[in-house]
Design an enzyme around this catalytic site. Structure first.
Site, short mmCIF file in Angstrom:
data_model
loop_
_atom_site.label_atom_id
_atom_site.label_comp_id
_atom_site.label_asym_id
_atom_site.label_seq_id
_atom_site.Cartn_x
_atom_site.Cartn_y
_atom_site.Cartn_z
N LYS A 180 30.98 41.59 40.76
CA LYS A 180 30.18 40.42 41.14
C LYS A 180 31.08 39.43 41.87
O LYS A 180 31.91 38.75 41.27
CB LYS A 180 29.55 39.73 39.91
CG LYS A 180 28.47 38.74 40.38
CD LYS A 180 28.30 37.53 39.50
CE LYS A 180 29.17 36.37 39.83
NZ LYS A 180 28.97 35.68 41.12
N GLY A 233 38.99 33.21 38.15
CA GLY A 233 38.20 32.02 38.44
C GLY A 233 38.77 30.81 37.74
O GLY A 233 39.95 30.79 37.36
N SER A 234 37.95 29.82 37.53
CA SER A 234 38.43 28.56 36.96
C SER A 234 38.70 28.71 35.47
O SER A 234 38.14 29.59 34.80
CB SER A 234 37.37 27.47 37.17
OG SER A 234 36.18 27.84 36.49
N THR A 235 39.52 27.82 34.96
CA THR A 235 39.84 27.84 33.54
C THR A 235 38.59 27.57 32.70
O THR A 235 38.38 28.21 31.66
CB THR A 235 40.94 26.80 33.24
OG1 THR A 235 42.12 27.23 33.95
CG2 THR A 235 41.25 26.70 31.76
N ILE A 237 35.33 28.27 33.32
CA ILE A 237 34.45 29.46 33.22
C ILE A 237 35.21 30.58 32.50
O ILE A 237 34.63 31.33 31.72
CB ILE A 237 33.99 29.92 34.62
CG1 ILE A 237 33.26 28.80 35.36
CG2 ILE A 237 33.08 31.15 34.52
CD1 ILE A 237 31.90 28.43 34.86
N GLY A 238 36.50 30.67 32.74
CA GLY A 238 37.31 31.70 32.08
C GLY A 238 37.26 31.59 30.57
O GLY A 238 37.18 32.59 29.85
N GLU A 255 42.61 35.62 35.02
CA GLU A 255 43.43 34.99 36.06
C GLU A 255 42.76 33.66 36.36
O GLU A 255 41.72 33.62 37.02
CB GLU A 255 43.46 35.87 37.31
CG GLU A 255 44.12 37.21 37.11
CD GLU A 255 45.62 37.12 36.92
OE1 GLU A 255 46.21 36.06 37.22
OE2 GLU A 255 46.21 38.11 36.46
N GLU A 387 43.46 20.29 38.46
CA GLU A 387 43.48 21.16 39.64
C GLU A 387 42.48 20.63 40.67
O GLU A 387 41.27 20.67 40.44
CB GLU A 387 43.10 22.59 39.23
CG GLU A 387 43.20 23.58 40.36
CD GLU A 387 42.70 24.98 40.01
OE1 GLU A 387 41.66 25.09 39.33
OE2 GLU A 387 43.34 25.95 40.42
#
Ligand code: NAP
Length: 484
Positions: A180, A233-235, A237-238, A255, A387
């Site tokens: 995705k 992706g972002s922290t 959403i991670g 990552e 960030e």
């Protein structure tokens, strides 16, 4: 000459192009003009289910997992060749979709994607286990097996490279994949689906579902047929993805975000360092997880370096990504541009001094922001700690090595870091103390598929590239044979 055209509004499932079950589509925007260029299918849960089933059937059928590593490697080599043969079209799509300068797409995105597939093709040849010495009267050996169906979820900023850095090792190890891509930048993923098929990857081994994170991503993440989640992706959403995978006891690689410090000591070769400093924060319009947006400068050279940056940064060519001279293109979407504006406003309110930039560039209705340098912020400013993911550099002075290390390690992130010094002992001493997955000395963004990268702290866990990445797409089985 293109091998084929992307089918507008189609998903790639089981080797076939198909509409979303409910016919939904979403628009893809060229960020250099703010104009819609095409539509892609917007997958729902039923489409994700079909893709995971296709991947499951392909895995269980053994048409890919049952091949030898060498046979898989040969096909992955062909993928690398096809990427090179179709470099112009892939670069054009990546530039159109993300707003990246066309020269960057050729030199970085397409080149690295081909190199990555080649690297994992070679590693597929040598996927091995080992024989273990034990006091048992037995032959004990280990073998590496594929995990099964991999959900690969990727962000908007390096669509081609970050898809390849998951699909490459996943396929090398014999897994099947449902990919995705980010909803903003899905085009190269669809094009690659066609190239993978053309290279000989069997139907169902790689499936691409375009769609939104909350719907398609969430359905993929939670699907019981998925055996491993590979997320970039972002922290924020991670954290959510890791929690869901943890609940289902699925292995994950994470990552996530970054906010790297770039440390310049007084003994640095300043002329060379300036190039690396500018590259570190403007590369990919600052939309680079491993960018260097926090510059820490030894006080004896602080004023000199700020003066050099104030003259050099406004000279960086910003503009139309189709122009081969352009170094900095637009932000990939309007929401990213607004986020940068918000952070620069915060910097002003917090007493930051805008050394250069600090405003949009009005061009063709695109989402451009001028490369910006900000001094005089305190270390606890949100602009320093968070960030931003845009072409913004904060500059802070330090007095001692200890202070440089403390400032560098003071954010929640730990993806990359950099040091500018001509003192070899100092370079190694500081590299040891930096909390980061990779440390660059006297340049920035030196990346190669042989060199693992990944984060510590809120930048995630697991490594991409190198044999470490391949290991993350395998499980170890031990076999013990009685010799009695
Ligand atoms: P993002 O918003 O976290 O999205 C990443 C991916 O997750 C997208 O495909 C997104 O889909 C999907 N997603 C969103 N919600 C989801 C959910 N509930 N379940 C499953 N998937 C979901 O990140 P981004 O803005 O695209 O990318 C920028 C971030 O990625 C930055 O923080 C950057 O540092 C990081 N990054 C890290 C690395 C690394 O190697 N460490 C590399 C590149 C980027 P949608 O696009 O549809 O929302």
């Amino acid at each position: 000459m293109t091998a084929f055209e992307i089918e507008p509004g189609r998903l790639f499932v089981g080797g076939q192009w198909r509409e979303a079950a409910d016919g939904a589509r979403t628009e893809v925007v060229d960020p250099s003009r703010g104009a819609v260029v095409t539509t892609v299918a917007e997958a729902g849960a039923a489409d994700v289910d079909a893709a995971v089933r296709a991947a499951r059937d392909a895995f269980d059928g053994g048409a890919w997992s049952g091949l030898s590593g060498r046979e898989r490697g040969r096909i992955l080599h062909r993928v690398a060749e096809l990427i090179r043969e179709n470099a112009d079209e892939l670069a054009r799509l990546e530039s159109l979709d993300v707003g990246k300068p066309i020269s960057l797409c050729h030199a970085v995105d397409v080149t690295n994607a081909a190199n990555d597939y080649e690297h994992f093709a070679a590693l597929a040849y040598s996927l091995d286990g080992s024989v273990r010495d034990t006091p048992m009267n037995a032959l004990a050996y280990t073998k590496r097996e594929p995990i099964g169906v991999v959900a690969a979820i990727t962000p908007f900023n390096f669509p081609l490279i970050l898809a390849g850095s998951k699909i490459g090792p996943a396929l090398a190890a014999g897994n099947t994949v449902v990919h995705k891509p980010a909803d903003e930048t899905p085009l190269s993923a669809l094009y690659m689906a066609g190239l993978l098929k053309q290279a000989g990857v069997p139907d169902g081994v790689v499936n691409v579902v375009t769609g939104s994170g909350p719907v398609a991503g969430e359905a993929l993440l939670r699907h019981r047929g998925v055996d491993k989640v590979a997320f970039t992706g972002s922290t924020a959403i991670g954290r959510h993805v890791a929690a869901a995978a943890g609940e289902a006891l699925k292995p994950v690689t994470m990552e996530l975000g970054g906010n790297a410090a770039h440390i310049v000591f007084e003994d640095a070769h300043l002329e060379k360092a300036v190039g690396a400093i500018i590259k570190a924060f403007v590369f990919n319009t600052g939309q680079f997880c491993m960018g260097g947006p926090r510059l820490l400068v030894a006080r004896p050279v602080y004023a000199t370096l700020l003066g050099i940056l104030s003259e050099a940064v406004p000279g960086v060519p910003v503009g139309d990504p189709r122009n081969p001279e352009t170094v900095v293109g637009p932000m990939a979407g309007e929401k990213h541009l607004k986020k940068v504006e918000e952070y620069v406003d915060i910097a002003r309110k917090e007493g930051g001094r805008i050394v250069c930039g600090g405003e949009r560039l009005d061009l063709d209705g695109g989402y451009y922001y001028k490369p910006t340098v900000i001094a005089d912020l305190s270390n606890d400013s949100r602009v320093v700690q968070e960030e931003i993911f845009g072409p913004v550099l904060t500059v802070q002075p330090f007095d001692t090595e200890d202070e440089a290390v403390e400032l560098a390690n003071s954010t929640p992130y730990g993806l990359a870091s950099g040091i500018q010094t001509q003192n070899l002992a100092r370079a190694h001493r500081i590299a040891d103390r930096l909390q980061a997955g990779i440390v660059w000395i006297n340049d920035w963004a030196m990346l190669d598929p042989a060199v693992p990268f990944g984060g510590v702290k809120d930048s995630g866990f697991g490594r991409e590239y190198g044999p470490e990445a391949l290991a993350a797409y395998t499980k170890v089985k031990s076999v013990v044979v009685s010799l009695d």
